[in-house]
Enzyme design. Structure first.
Site, short mmCIF file in Angstrom:
data_model
loop_
_atom_site.label_atom_id
_atom_site.label_comp_id
_atom_site.label_asym_id
_atom_site.label_seq_id
_atom_site.Cartn_x
_atom_site.Cartn_y
_atom_site.Cartn_z
N GLY A 24 1.25 -1.35 0.32
CA GLY A 24 -0.23 0.11 -0.19
C GLY A 24 1.13 1.17 0.10
O GLY A 24 1.79 1.72 0.92
N ALA A 25 0.70 2.27 -1.29
CA ALA A 25 1.94 3.50 -1.26
C ALA A 25 0.39 4.64 -1.57
O ALA A 25 0.80 5.62 -1.18
CB ALA A 25 2.80 3.13 -2.28
N ILE B 68 -0.76 6.41 4.05
CA ILE B 68 -0.52 6.55 5.08
C ILE B 68 1.63 5.34 4.44
O ILE B 68 2.26 5.82 5.00
CB ILE B 68 -0.46 5.01 6.18
CG1 ILE B 68 -2.14 5.57 6.05
CG2 ILE B 68 -0.22 4.90 7.26
CD1 ILE B 68 -2.81 4.87 7.00
N GLY B 69 0.75 4.68 3.26
CA GLY B 69 2.17 4.27 2.73
C GLY B 69 4.24 4.74 2.29
O GLY B 69 4.79 4.72 3.09
N ASP C 216 1.91 -1.89 -4.31
CA ASP C 216 0.76 -1.38 -4.30
C ASP C 216 0.39 -1.93 -5.81
O ASP C 216 1.26 -1.38 -7.15
CB ASP C 216 0.89 0.36 -4.69
CG ASP C 216 -0.51 1.24 -4.38
OD1 ASP C 216 -0.91 1.98 -3.89
OD2 ASP C 216 -1.85 0.58 -4.98
N ARG D 83 -11.58 5.80 5.35
CA ARG D 83 -12.88 6.43 5.91
C ARG D 83 -13.11 7.07 4.40
O ARG D 83 -13.02 7.80 4.09
CB ARG D 83 -13.00 6.38 7.22
CG ARG D 83 -13.57 5.38 7.93
CD ARG D 83 -13.52 5.28 9.26
NE ARG D 83 -12.87 5.94 9.99
CZ ARG D 83 -13.09 6.68 10.78
NH1 ARG D 83 -14.51 6.95 11.55
NH2 ARG D 83 -12.32 6.69 12.07
N ILE E 121 -2.34 -2.22 9.45
CA ILE E 121 -2.75 -0.86 9.76
C ILE E 121 -3.86 -0.34 8.85
O ILE E 121 -4.96 0.09 9.62
CB ILE E 121 -2.26 -0.04 9.06
CG1 ILE E 121 -0.41 0.54 9.91
CG2 ILE E 121 -2.07 1.97 9.62
CD1 ILE E 121 0.76 1.05 9.32
N THR E 122 -4.28 -1.69 7.80
CA THR E 122 -5.61 -1.05 7.80
C THR E 122 -7.07 -1.27 8.38
O THR E 122 -6.53 -2.67 9.20
CB THR E 122 -6.05 -2.49 5.97
OG1 THR E 122 -5.21 -2.02 5.85
CG2 THR E 122 -6.77 -2.29 5.11
N HIS F 200 -10.38 -0.51 18.37
CA HIS F 200 -9.84 0.80 17.42
C HIS F 200 -10.70 1.13 16.54
O HIS F 200 -11.08 1.24 15.53
CB HIS F 200 -8.95 0.37 16.44
CG HIS F 200 -8.40 1.27 16.09
ND1 HIS F 200 -7.76 2.95 16.50
CD2 HIS F 200 -8.45 2.19 14.30
CE1 HIS F 200 -7.72 3.57 15.34
NE2 HIS F 200 -8.46 3.66 14.61
O1 TXD Z 1 -4.96 3.74 13.54
C1 TXD Z 1 -5.06 2.90 12.30
N1 TXD Z 1 -5.21 1.64 12.19
C2 TXD Z 1 -6.09 3.83 10.98
C3 TXD Z 1 -5.87 2.94 9.85
C4 TXD Z 1 -5.33 5.15 10.61
C5 TXD Z 1 -5.92 5.76 9.67
C6 TXD Z 1 -6.45 4.52 8.48
N2 TXD Z 1 -6.54 4.02 8.72
C7 TXD Z 1 -7.12 2.57 7.46
O2 TXD Z 1 -4.90 2.64 7.00
C8 TXD Z 1 -7.30 2.94 6.24
O3 TXD Z 1 -9.12 3.51 6.38
C9 TXD Z 1 -7.01 2.28 5.16
O4 TXD Z 1 -7.68 1.41 5.71
C10 TXD Z 1 -6.01 2.19 5.27
C11 TXD Z 1 -4.61 3.10 4.31
O5 TXD Z 1 -5.27 4.70 4.38
P1 TXD Z 1 -4.83 5.52 3.19
O6 TXD Z 1 -4.94 6.43 4.05
O7 TXD Z 1 -2.64 5.02 3.71
O8 TXD Z 1 -5.34 4.63 2.39
P2 TXD Z 1 -5.35 5.91 0.76
O9 TXD Z 1 -4.18 6.16 0.32
O10 TXD Z 1 -6.27 4.40 -0.77
O11 TXD Z 1 -4.01 3.61 -0.06
C12 TXD Z 1 -4.32 2.53 0.00
C13 TXD Z 1 -3.82 2.67 -1.27
C14 TXD Z 1 -4.00 2.88 -2.24
O12 TXD Z 1 -2.78 3.51 -2.84
C15 TXD Z 1 -4.69 1.75 -3.39
O13 TXD Z 1 -4.37 2.04 -4.67
C16 TXD Z 1 -3.40 0.43 -1.98
O14 TXD Z 1 -3.84 0.53 -1.18
N3 TXD Z 1 -4.33 -0.96 -2.69
C17 TXD Z 1 -3.58 -1.92 -2.39
N4 TXD Z 1 -2.50 -2.34 -2.74
C18 TXD Z 1 -2.10 -3.67 -2.53
N5 TXD Z 1 -2.64 -4.55 -3.20
C19 TXD Z 1 -3.89 -4.61 -2.78
N6 TXD Z 1 -4.83 -5.43 -3.05
C20 TXD Z 1 -4.09 -2.71 -2.70
N7 TXD Z 1 -5.56 -2.43 -3.31
C21 TXD Z 1 -5.95 -0.75 -2.61
#
Ligand code: TXD
Length: 319
Positions: free
Chosen positions: A9-10, A13-14, A33, A82, A118-119, A175
């Site tokens: 995941g980039a 957060i990534g 990603d 979200r 973290i997801t 959480h």
């Molecule tokens: O405290 C905690 N654990 C939470 C977690 C705090 C904040 C955010 N929280 C969760 O982290 C949020 O609800 C999401 O479920 C994740 C990731 O949050 P982020 O803000 O980084 O989301 P983005 O910017 O949408 O990034 C997710 C990336 C995006 O680039 C997609 O292309 C990629 O995930 N993605 C994938 N990567 C690999 N493999 C698959 N299948 C895939 N699907 C989507």
């Protein structure tokens, strides 16, 4: 030998994880990603800042699990965040599918990695990740408690005008809205918070308002951002866990870990104080909870279990 840290995941957060890891030179970074361009572009951009900040680590981007082979640490943020008005639990269906795919990817290529998930919805997703991947339970952990505790300490430090490093506290349980701020063990300059209430430095009502703001800390930021959710503090919290593992710091940290009997909970992942060192989650630190904390913790475990039951209905493989 440089450590290898893969970020699945980039996104928001990534990318922040990659930048912090590079600045701290914790290891070489592979950004993975499904949107390969995002991974490659962010890796290259951070790498181009190395002459400015003087760090020396390799950063690459990919959408091929072969490039992540034999990682020492894997931090997973793959999934959707979200939107305003959504709860963390609303993400269950879509992120369960994604984590199943990720689990099969890492199981083949890095079976010995320390995996930080973290997801969201965090506790159930990390539980599903362990079941789908079959990796050892002490090598799969969820990041949430450090973030929730950091939010609580920050709000308290602003209220009392005290440096955050002089406040000790932590948040346990799921959480979500049922998370438990451990007021009984909260200390400010070494003094129990209840002493400060008695001294009139803070009222019980104000303390409860701060606990409530912590529970809603994620939603408050989602409301401001409109697109996406918090990422700086979540990334900082994930790096804290990775660093304790990579440097064998044996820090006591609130994390979503596999509980099997401790605190009266069985066969579930939820936020508890753990020791993280080179063997992964090395120990769960069983604390004495007050009567109220015990009730609240049990209630939080119940809500995680209920969401996991919903996950099993979505995918019977999780039975
Ligand atoms: O405290 C905690 N654990 C939470 C977690 C705090 C904040 C955010 N929280 C969760 O982290 C949020 O609800 C999401 O479920 C994740 C990731 O949050 P982020 O803000 O980084 O989301 P983005 O910017 O949408 O990034 C997710 C990336 C995006 O680039 C997609 O292309 C990629 O995930 N993605 C994938 N990567 C690999 N493999 C698959 N299948 C895939 N699907 C989507």
């Amino acid at each position: 030998m440089k450590k290898k840290i893969t970020l699945i995941g980039a996104g928001q957060i990534g990318g922040t994880l990659a930048h912090l890891i590079a600045l701290k030179e914790l290891g070489d970074v592979v950004l993975f990603d499904v949107a390969a361009g995002i991974a490659k572009g962010k890796a290259l951009d951070i790498a181009q800042s190395s002459p400015v900040n003087g760090f020396n680590v390799k950063l690459t981007g990919t959408d091929n699990y072969d490039d992540t082979k034999n990682s020492d640490v894997i931090i997973i943020t793959a999934g959707v965040p979200r939107k305003p008005g959504m709860t963390r639990d609303d993400l269950l269906g879509i992120n369960l599918k994604i984590i199943k795919e990720v689990a099969h990817g890492i199981k083949k290529t890095s079976p010995k990695a320390f995996v930080i998930c973290i997801t969201n919805p965090l506790d159930v997703i990390v539980m599903a990740l362990q079941k789908y991947s079959g990796l050892p339970k002490n090598m799969i952990v969820g990041m949430a408690g450090i973030l929730d505790s950091s939010r609580f300490i920050y709000f308290l430090s602003q209220e009392l005008n005290i440096h955050p490093k002089n406040i000790n506290s932590f948040v346990l349980g799921g959480h979500g809205d049922t998370m438990v701020a451990m007021l009984g063990s909260t200390e400010v300059n070494g003094k129990k918070i209840n002493e400060l209430v008695k001294e009139g430095k803070i009222t019980k009502e104000r303390l409860n308002e701060i606990v409530d703001r912590t529970k809603k800390g994620g939603a408050e930021i989602v409301k401001y951002l409109e697109k996406g959710s918090a990422f700086y503090a979540p990334a900082a919290s994930g790096v804290e866990m990775a660093e304790s593992y990579l440097k064998n710091l044996k820090k006591q940290l609130p994390c979503a870990a596999y509980i099997n009997g401790e605190f009266g909970a069985k066969d579930i992942y939820a936020g508890v104080p753990v020791i993280i060192g080179s063997s992964g989650v090395e120990k769960i630190v069983e604390l004495n909870l007050s009567k109220e904390e015990k009730i609240n913790f049990n209630n939080s475990i119940k809500s995680v279990q209920e969401l996991f039951d919903a996950a099993k209905k979505i995918d019977p493989e999780l039975k």
